[in-house]
Design a protein around this motif. Structure first.
Motif, PDB file in Angstrom:
ATOM      1  N   ARG A 175      40.089  10.264  42.937  1.00  0.00           N
ATOM      2  CA  ARG A 175      40.289  10.501  44.287  1.00  0.00           C
ATOM      3  C   ARG A 175      42.015  10.262  44.544  1.00  0.00           C
ATOM      4  O   ARG A 175      42.499  11.340  45.222  1.00  0.00           O
ATOM      5  N   GLY A 176      42.821   9.278  43.844  1.00  0.00           N
ATOM      6  CA  GLY A 176      44.003   8.903  43.919  1.00  0.00           C
ATOM      7  C   GLY A 176      45.247   9.521  42.915  1.00  0.00           C
ATOM      8  O   GLY A 176      46.612   9.482  43.052  1.00  0.00           O
ATOM      9  N   ALA A 177      44.707  10.668  42.142  1.00  0.00           N
ATOM     10  CA  ALA A 177      45.265  11.057  41.201  1.00  0.00           C
ATOM     11  C   ALA A 177      46.702  11.723  41.530  1.00  0.00           C
ATOM     12  O   ALA A 177      46.214  12.353  42.493  1.00  0.00           O
ATOM     13  N   PRO A 178      47.747  11.584  41.487  1.00  0.00           N
ATOM     14  CA  PRO A 178      49.170  12.673  41.664  1.00  0.00           C
ATOM     15  C   PRO A 178      48.954  14.235  41.810  1.00  0.00           C
ATOM     16  O   PRO A 178      48.050  14.571  41.036  1.00  0.00           O
ATOM     17  N   GLY A 179      48.813  15.216  42.975  1.00  0.00           N
ATOM     18  CA  GLY A 179      48.606  16.435  42.686  1.00  0.00           C
ATOM     19  C   GLY A 179      48.147  16.643  43.955  1.00  0.00           C
ATOM     20  O   GLY A 179      47.141  17.180  44.019  1.00  0.00           O
ATOM     21  N   LEU A 180      46.891  15.290  44.009  1.00  0.00           N
ATOM     22  CA  LEU A 180      45.092  15.864  44.292  1.00  0.00           C
ATOM     23  C   LEU A 180      45.149  15.396  45.309  1.00  0.00           C
ATOM     24  O   LEU A 180      45.413  14.292  46.579  1.00  0.00           O
ATOM     25  N   THR A 181      45.453  16.489  46.564  1.00  0.00           N
ATOM     26  CA  THR A 181      45.697  16.066  47.945  1.00  0.00           C
ATOM     27  C   THR A 181      44.356  16.925  48.662  1.00  0.00           C
ATOM     28  O   THR A 181      43.502  17.924  48.339  1.00  0.00           O
ATOM     29  N   VAL A 182      43.677  15.961  49.267  1.00  0.00           N
ATOM     30  CA  VAL A 182      41.858  16.749  50.307  1.00  0.00           C
ATOM     31  C   VAL A 182      42.721  16.387  51.696  1.00  0.00           C
ATOM     32  O   VAL A 182      43.187  15.053  52.452  1.00  0.00           O
ATOM     33  N   THR A 198      39.678  20.910  52.443  1.00  0.00           N
ATOM     34  CA  THR A 198      40.522  21.750  51.660  1.00  0.00           C
ATOM     35  C   THR A 198      41.153  21.003  50.837  1.00  0.00           C
ATOM     36  O   THR A 198      41.519  19.658  51.325  1.00  0.00           O
ATOM     37  N   VAL A 199      40.666  20.992  49.065  1.00  0.00           N
ATOM     38  CA  VAL A 199      41.026  20.313  48.436  1.00  0.00           C
ATOM     39  C   VAL A 199      42.376  21.057  47.856  1.00  0.00           C
ATOM     40  O   VAL A 199      42.105  22.230  47.212  1.00  0.00           O
ATOM     41  N   ILE A 200      43.533  20.583  47.632  1.00  0.00           N
ATOM     42  CA  ILE A 200      44.573  20.589  46.508  1.00  0.00           C
ATOM     43  C   ILE A 200      44.477  20.581  45.369  1.00  0.00           C
ATOM     44  O   ILE A 200      44.892  19.381  45.337  1.00  0.00           O
ATOM     45  N   ILE A 201      45.025  21.422  44.547  1.00  0.00           N
ATOM     46  CA  ILE A 201      44.884  20.708  42.924  1.00  0.00           C
ATOM     47  C   ILE A 201      46.365  21.552  42.886  1.00  0.00           C
ATOM     48  O   ILE A 201      46.245  21.905  42.417  1.00  0.00           O
ATOM     49  N   ASP A 202      47.480  20.338  42.238  1.00  0.00           N
ATOM     50  CA  ASP A 202      48.814  20.298  42.281  1.00  0.00           C
ATOM     51  C   ASP A 202      49.105  20.043  40.748  1.00  0.00           C
ATOM     52  O   ASP A 202      49.203  18.711  40.575  1.00  0.00           O
TER      53      ASP A 202
END
Length: 229
Positions: A175-182, A198-202
């Protein structure tokens, strides 16, 4: 939790607590943080872990009854567990023994799976634009999801992503991975605290040990889809 009877008993005990402020939580959109911790630490989120891996492996009838009991007290809390239990079922169906041992150990200690499955604007639920690329001992995932129930307060977020052959996998990200935004942008009439958004996966890195071959679940009929629902 050791068996079906204990699962029902624990569910009823928790439901008696969850119902107390459920209307207020929904009306004022108060996240059920403490309740979710109680729920996932109670053992009920591991009730479909196979006995071979230390779980109680309750019947499908008991699994459904537990969800019914919790949902009658607070339907949002009941729904949050839905995708977690579905992912556990999928791991049981498609993962090899080593991966099952790794991921079931997480579940048994109370780790919560959220979800990043659905995509906005696709013609069919099974149409995905989120993809991953191979990067050695891990993969890199990129995409965007919505209606990601439970992701906001999850410990791990399974992301449905396609490989270069178009096969769907669960890339289970921290959940705290860099680039993962909820993003807390879910708006609804009722069930306002499902922790969807929304989940942004970058460029999110996921170890290959946490890459579950979900596509294998389509090889033969299973009850997994019903659990997800």
């Amino acid at each position: 939790i050791k068996d079906d009877a204990e699962a029902i008993t624990v569910a009823r005990r928790l439901a008696a607590e969850f119902v107390k402020d459920s209307s207020k939580r929904d009306r004022e959109r108060i996240w059920p943080v403490a309740e979710l911790d109680q729920f996932s630490q109670s053992g009920l989120w591991s009730i479909n872990v196979p006995k071979a891996f230390g779980g109680p492996e309750v019947s499908y009838a008991t699994l459904a009854k537990v969800v019914e009991i919790i949902s009658a007290a607070d339907s949002s809390i009941g729904q949050i567990a839905q995708n977690h239990l579905g992912v556990v079922a999928a791991i049981r169906t498609v993962s090899d023994k080593d991966q099952q041992a790794l991921l079931f150990a997480e579940v048994l200690k109370g780790t919560r799976f959220g979800n990043a499955f659905s995509e906005f604007g696709s013609k069919r639920a099974a149409d995905f634009e989120t993809k991953f690329t191979d990067a050695g001992d891990h993969v890199i995932v990129n995409g965007q999801k919505f209606y990601s129930s439970g992701a906001l307060l999850a410990h791990l977020v399974p992301i449905v992503a396609l490989d270069d052959e178009g096969r769907a996998w669960y890339a289970i990200a921290d959940r705290g991975a860099p680039g993962l935004t909820v993003i807390d942008d879910w708006s609804s009439f009722g069930q306002r605290t499902t922790l969807s958004g929304t989940v942004i996966i970058d460029n999110v890195k996921v170890p290959k040990t946490y890459l579950v071959p979900g596509y294998k679940g389509y090889d033969k009929p299973t009850a997994d889809g019903a659990i997800f629902q």
